[in-house]
Design a protein around this motif. Structure first.
Motif, PDB file in Angstrom:
ATOM      1  N   THR A 168       0.836  -1.199   0.000  1.00 32.00           N
ATOM      2  CA  THR A 168       0.000   0.000   0.000  1.00 32.00           C
ATOM      3  C   THR A 168       0.869   1.246   0.000  1.00 32.00           C
ATOM      4  O   THR A 168       1.967   1.261   0.554  1.00 32.00           O
ATOM      5  CB  THR A 168      -0.939   0.034   1.217  1.00 32.00           C
ATOM      6  N   ASP A 196      -2.959   5.727  -3.974  1.00 38.69           N
ATOM      7  CA  ASP A 196      -3.891   6.643  -3.316  1.00 38.69           C
ATOM      8  C   ASP A 196      -4.501   7.612  -4.340  1.00 38.69           C
ATOM      9  O   ASP A 196      -4.686   8.792  -4.070  1.00 38.69           O
ATOM     10  CB  ASP A 196      -3.214   7.392  -2.170  1.00 38.69           C
ATOM     11  N   ASN A 213      -4.186   7.182   4.273  1.00 37.06           N
ATOM     12  CA  ASN A 213      -4.886   8.217   3.511  1.00 37.06           C
ATOM     13  C   ASN A 213      -6.386   7.916   3.454  1.00 37.06           C
ATOM     14  O   ASN A 213      -6.804   6.776   3.280  1.00 37.06           O
ATOM     15  CB  ASN A 213      -4.274   8.253   2.101  1.00 37.06           C
ATOM     16  N   ALA A 270      -7.366   6.043   0.282  1.00 36.53           N
ATOM     17  CA  ALA A 270      -6.742   4.730   0.101  1.00 36.53           C
ATOM     18  C   ALA A 270      -7.336   3.698   1.057  1.00 36.53           C
ATOM     19  O   ALA A 270      -7.418   2.513   0.740  1.00 36.53           O
ATOM     20  CB  ALA A 270      -5.228   4.832   0.323  1.00 36.53           C
TER      21      ALA A 270
END
Lengths: 335, 335
Positions: B71, B130, B76, B79
């Motif tokens: 990731t 993201d 975030n 995300a």
């Protein structure tokens, strides 16, 4: 970066002239294998540039490198950061997360998940709830590995639980209002039956008592919404109570209160200071990070992180453990 | 529910009179083991009530039951639902997620994670970004298992990518305004350099062209914030353009526009209809589910789910795949 070599443990075993099981045990330092054999297998592994295969390692050690995670409505807004914090912490410890989402209140519906987790030989289990309004049935007796309950109480008080500190959040919010010069502090509470609302209110009483103050005006209970928060604020104003600050049980109530105050021509924070709880991103924080409201953050990702760490590096002892809330100062309280 | 029995594969092997490796292969249906031996081992396993041990199964099959997840800033806001959707889907497929959070733009910083994932013999890899403002360096060549990029483009167009459909979101938002009787539709756009903002605007043009309409007034670009959205709306009003609706590039801009309209005494949606993008919960939706704003939801959890499913049950073909946005109708547009 090169691909992982496809040298297999069986190649190493063949070169060392031992069985697969012996090669596996030797590489895992099993003391039942003689030092000489261990050395021979190790040398063969080095010569072939054998990358320690996690599968073989798991098989030999009986450890799967996998933690089971039972989530209760993981899509829930509050449960999501908790689960994410837990899963990222597991990754930081090289533990995979096998996540089953379901209704952890429904023991029967959990049976399949429990059986599957047993078969996967998980090294530990996290049960992640969506708040502590309801305790989860204890599942600990189904497993012979450590179990931690996060963001939910367990029905067995001897279980290991990690919870947000709602009482401390209420104390911290109220203390901030006291520290910034307010002396007549009112409360817009959450639903009367909510455990979270009760604890936040108890924290408020702690802070007031510590400062020798009394609550200003009646406690007006609301549900958790902005719309009802606005109405509750209007009721508080209509009560005739004198107050210079309001501790609101959550951000939505505080935002509703803000609207009512604005409509009544009251200046925030000069006439009335306001503080909420949750520090709900996107709601009290604009997309560039600027904020509308002072709030207390329950640190839900950190809660997940602490609970996950309890299985390996952290504290795994019976009873309730808490993450520490933090204060997020915005323009709705005095500075 | 009873605890998992502690019967081991070695017990089964001993009872069946075969080696550990043979017992393992037999239980996994390896065709190199004779049918008679497979039957004998199976009978021993049944008699001892041996629970198929996932570790032994993995070791024999060479499959770990684990998917690697890299990731990029998983904390975030955007995300997080994507990663959560992916991890829940993996769980639904009995796949564990080994999640390493870091900077996927930094190939060098990723090297350790890549090596660890290779050693764990992951069955597939998800790279979760993201947003698609920046493409991620392709990592596919490091792995001989399927790799899927979610919520980020890959630098290699031959990679498998799952992205939110920003163009369709813009089209859907504008089409809703058209369908509810608006004919003079203006736009408050996001940052000019943003790919998401550009695609949302392109979708608006698609819908207008389909209805034989022209954009009303100048496009006023903003950053993504409420504060700047309010200013942009004031500029649009000051331009003298005539419009009965505004497609705002995100919810924060729309909420700022709402404030400016309210301050100017304009009625929403009678004088001006407004629609945003993101359907940001907590912001446009109150805690009881009631909503402030009409918005388009990019379905980020579904995006994660689709991307994760691509590794096993879903579509794993080169190029860009999209999740389908949905319309969330609220009080800021006509009905």
């Amino acid at each position: 970066m090169p691909k992982a070599k496809s040298v297999r443990l069986s190649d190493v075993a063949a070169v060392a002239g031992v069985s697969l099981a012996t090669a596996s045990k030797a590489l895992n330092g099993n003391p039942r294998i003689s030092a000489a054999t261990r050395e021979r297998v190790r040398a063969a592994a080095d010569r072939l540039d054998f990358r320690p295969n996690a599968l073989a390692r798991s098989f030999a050690s009986g450890r799967s490198g996998t933690i089971g995670v039972l989530t209760h409505r993981a899509k829930n807004t509050f449960a999501r950061p908790v689960a994410m914090g837990a899963i990222l912490q597991l990754g930081a410890q090289n533990q995979a997360a096998l996540v089953y989402d379901g209704d952890v209140q429904e023991t029967r519906a959990m049976a399949d998940s429990i059986r599957e987790l047993q078969a996967r030989r998980i090294d530990g289990l996290l049960v992640i709830g969506d708040g502590h309004e309801h305790a989860s049935p204890s599942l600990t007796h189904n497993f012979d590995v450590p179990v931690t309950y996060i963001f939910t109480a367990s029905s067995d008080p001897g279980d290991v639980m990690y919870l947000p500190d709602n009482r401390e959040a209420g104390r911290m919010a109220t203390q901030h209002l006291i520290d910034t010069g307010n002396t007549r502090i009112a409360h817009l509470g959450g639903p009367e039956t909510s455990i979270a609302a009760q604890r936040r209110r108890a924290g408020m009483r702690d802070a007031l008592a510590g400062a020798g103050l009394q609550p200003a005006g009646p406690v007006v209970n609301s549900d958790w919404t902005r719309v009802r928060g606005a109405v509750a604020m209007a009721e508080l104003l209509a009560s005739g109570a004198e107050f210079d600050a309001v501790f609101c049980a959550n951000d939505h109530i505080a935002l509703g209160a803000l609207e009512t105050c604005a409509a009544a021509g009251l200046r925030i924070p000069d006439d009335i200071a306001l503080i909420g709880v949750d520090n709900w991103e996107g709601t009290v924080v604009d997309q560039d990070g600027s904020r509308q409201l002072t709030s207390v953050d329950l640190e839900l990702m950190e809660l997940g992180r602490l609970g996950a760490a309890s299985l390996t590096t952290g504290e795994h002892t019976a009873g309730e453990h808490f993450s520490t809330p933090t204060l997020a100062v915005g323009p709705s309280s005095r500075s």
